[in-house]
Design a protein around this motif. Structure first.
Motif, PDB file in Angstrom:
ATOM      1  N   LEU A 197       1.931 -16.812 -33.999  1.00  0.00           N
ATOM      2  CA  LEU A 197       2.599 -17.802 -34.922  1.00  0.00           C
ATOM      3  C   LEU A 197       1.838 -19.190 -34.942  1.00  0.00           C
ATOM      4  O   LEU A 197       1.751 -19.715 -35.856  1.00  0.00           O
ATOM      5  N   PRO A 198       1.777 -19.903 -33.729  1.00  0.00           N
ATOM      6  CA  PRO A 198       1.101 -21.183 -33.727  1.00  0.00           C
ATOM      7  C   PRO A 198      -0.308 -21.047 -34.343  1.00  0.00           C
ATOM      8  O   PRO A 198      -0.474 -21.905 -35.148  1.00  0.00           O
ATOM      9  N   LEU A 199      -1.110 -19.839 -34.102  1.00  0.00           N
ATOM     10  CA  LEU A 199      -2.326 -20.031 -34.576  1.00  0.00           C
ATOM     11  C   LEU A 199      -2.407 -19.677 -36.287  1.00  0.00           C
ATOM     12  O   LEU A 199      -3.066 -19.970 -36.861  1.00  0.00           O
ATOM     13  N   GLN A 200      -1.350 -18.857 -36.345  1.00  0.00           N
ATOM     14  CA  GLN A 200      -1.194 -18.647 -38.080  1.00  0.00           C
ATOM     15  C   GLN A 200      -0.937 -20.024 -38.674  1.00  0.00           C
ATOM     16  O   GLN A 200      -1.495 -20.068 -39.758  1.00  0.00           O
ATOM     17  N   ASP A 201       0.042 -20.687 -38.088  1.00  0.00           N
ATOM     18  CA  ASP A 201       0.205 -21.988 -38.789  1.00  0.00           C
ATOM     19  C   ASP A 201      -1.004 -23.093 -38.824  1.00  0.00           C
ATOM     20  O   ASP A 201      -1.106 -23.581 -39.781  1.00  0.00           O
ATOM     21  N   LEU A 202      -1.649 -23.017 -37.850  1.00  0.00           N
ATOM     22  CA  LEU A 202      -2.887 -23.682 -37.713  1.00  0.00           C
ATOM     23  C   LEU A 202      -3.929 -23.166 -38.572  1.00  0.00           C
ATOM     24  O   LEU A 202      -4.572 -23.899 -39.467  1.00  0.00           O
ATOM     25  N   SER A 203      -4.062 -21.742 -38.897  1.00  0.00           N
ATOM     26  CA  SER A 203      -4.921 -21.431 -39.996  1.00  0.00           C
ATOM     27  C   SER A 203      -4.469 -21.822 -41.431  1.00  0.00           C
ATOM     28  O   SER A 203      -5.292 -21.988 -42.292  1.00  0.00           O
ATOM     29  N   ALA A 204      -3.181 -21.662 -41.686  1.00  0.00           N
ATOM     30  CA  ALA A 204      -2.610 -21.918 -42.997  1.00  0.00           C
ATOM     31  C   ALA A 204      -3.017 -23.635 -43.118  1.00  0.00           C
ATOM     32  O   ALA A 204      -3.279 -23.954 -44.503  1.00  0.00           O
ATOM     33  N   HIS A 205      -2.641 -24.317 -42.274  1.00  0.00           N
ATOM     34  CA  HIS A 205      -2.973 -25.874 -42.492  1.00  0.00           C
ATOM     35  C   HIS A 205      -4.769 -26.096 -42.505  1.00  0.00           C
ATOM     36  O   HIS A 205      -4.768 -26.886 -43.287  1.00  0.00           O
ATOM     37  N   VAL A 206      -5.431 -25.448 -41.630  1.00  0.00           N
ATOM     38  CA  VAL A 206      -6.974 -25.496 -41.942  1.00  0.00           C
ATOM     39  C   VAL A 206      -7.259 -25.149 -43.512  1.00  0.00           C
ATOM     40  O   VAL A 206      -8.016 -25.582 -44.088  1.00  0.00           O
ATOM     41  N   ALA A 207      -6.755 -23.884 -43.723  1.00  0.00           N
ATOM     42  CA  ALA A 207      -7.176 -23.527 -45.150  1.00  0.00           C
ATOM     43  C   ALA A 207      -6.621 -24.281 -46.159  1.00  0.00           C
ATOM     44  O   ALA A 207      -7.404 -24.769 -47.278  1.00  0.00           O
ATOM     45  N   ARG A 208      -5.289 -24.960 -46.059  1.00  0.00           N
ATOM     46  CA  ARG A 208      -5.073 -26.068 -47.241  1.00  0.00           C
ATOM     47  C   ARG A 208      -5.874 -27.050 -47.180  1.00  0.00           C
ATOM     48  O   ARG A 208      -6.165 -27.732 -48.214  1.00  0.00           O
ATOM     49  N   ILE A 243      -6.339 -15.407 -47.351  1.00  0.00           N
ATOM     50  CA  ILE A 243      -7.009 -16.342 -46.466  1.00  0.00           C
ATOM     51  C   ILE A 243      -5.806 -16.995 -45.388  1.00  0.00           C
ATOM     52  O   ILE A 243      -5.818 -17.015 -44.358  1.00  0.00           O
ATOM     53  N   ALA A 244      -4.806 -17.226 -45.910  1.00  0.00           N
ATOM     54  CA  ALA A 244      -3.819 -17.989 -45.050  1.00  0.00           C
ATOM     55  C   ALA A 244      -2.423 -17.299 -45.163  1.00  0.00           C
ATOM     56  O   ALA A 244      -1.909 -17.173 -46.251  1.00  0.00           O
ATOM     57  N   PRO A 245      -1.602 -17.102 -44.201  1.00  0.00           N
ATOM     58  CA  PRO A 245      -0.282 -16.409 -44.093  1.00  0.00           C
ATOM     59  C   PRO A 245       0.641 -17.345 -44.510  1.00  0.00           C
ATOM     60  O   PRO A 245       1.369 -17.896 -43.761  1.00  0.00           O
ATOM     61  N   GLY A 246       1.032 -17.624 -45.756  1.00  0.00           N
ATOM     62  CA  GLY A 246       2.082 -18.544 -46.156  1.00  0.00           C
ATOM     63  C   GLY A 246       1.647 -19.932 -46.120  1.00  0.00           C
ATOM     64  O   GLY A 246       1.818 -20.909 -46.562  1.00  0.00           O
TER      65      GLY A 246
END
Length: 178
Positions: free
Chosen positions: A136-147, A175-178
């Motif tokens: 979950l932290p990696l998903q949050d990080l990937s969403a932040h990077v994509a945005r 691309i990003a989960p949420g």
């Protein structure tokens, strides 16, 4: 080997249920045949040497016992928030595979194939603890990077174009989960 595979069938059926339950967990379905094929390749490179010893019976028997008595006992050890299930299907599979190699091929082949046999421990997905504190932290990080990348290339952070870029069916990706 055939009798051992029959004895391991409850474990393989349990893993099959885990693999078909969720597409993200289905990766384990590839790990078992890859581990077996690459271990056989290592054994072939040594000339199919038969230098096994009876010590291989110990992990084979232990793996078969874990397979058979998995439902009778519920051995969970907790180290703070981390739980370890000693009767996990992946541990029984690893013990059986290691014991089989030791029983027939010997310690030399087992040492050369240790990593390939350790892949069997990845046949079952990560425990819930790692999903919460790792995935979950990696998903949050990937969403932040994509945005952030979308903002960097000129898309406003709250526009329909950004949502279309991140969840576009034209590219066939998410691309990003949420």
């Amino acid at each position: 080997a055939a009798l051992g595979a029959i004895g391991m069938s409850p474990i393989l059926f349990k893993l099959w249920d885990i693999w078909i339950d969720d597409p993200l967990k289905s990766l384990g379905m590839l790990i078992v045949p890859v581990s077996v094929i690459l271990t056989l390749r290592v054994w072939r490179q040594t000339g199919w040497e038969l230098r096994g010893n009876w010590w291989g019976l110990l992990p084979v028997t232990l793996g078969l016992c874990l397979s058979g008595f998995r439902h009778a006992f519920g051995w969970m050890f907790y180290f703070g928030p981390v739980g370890l299930n000693l009767l996990s299907p992946k541990i029984a599979l690893y013990l059986f595979g290691s014991g089989f190699v030791l029983l027939f091929a010997g310690a030399r082949v087992w040492r050369r194939a240790w990593f390939l046999l350790a892949l069997l421990l990845c046949a079952q997905p990560m425990p819930y603890f790692f999903l919460i504190y790792g995935d979950l932290p990696l998903q949050d990080l990937s969403a932040h990077v994509a945005r952030s990348f979308a903002v960097l290339i000129g898309f406003p952070a709250a526009s329909k174009e950004l949502l279309r870029l991140m969840f576009t069916p034209d590219f066939g990706m998410f691309i990003a989960p949420g």
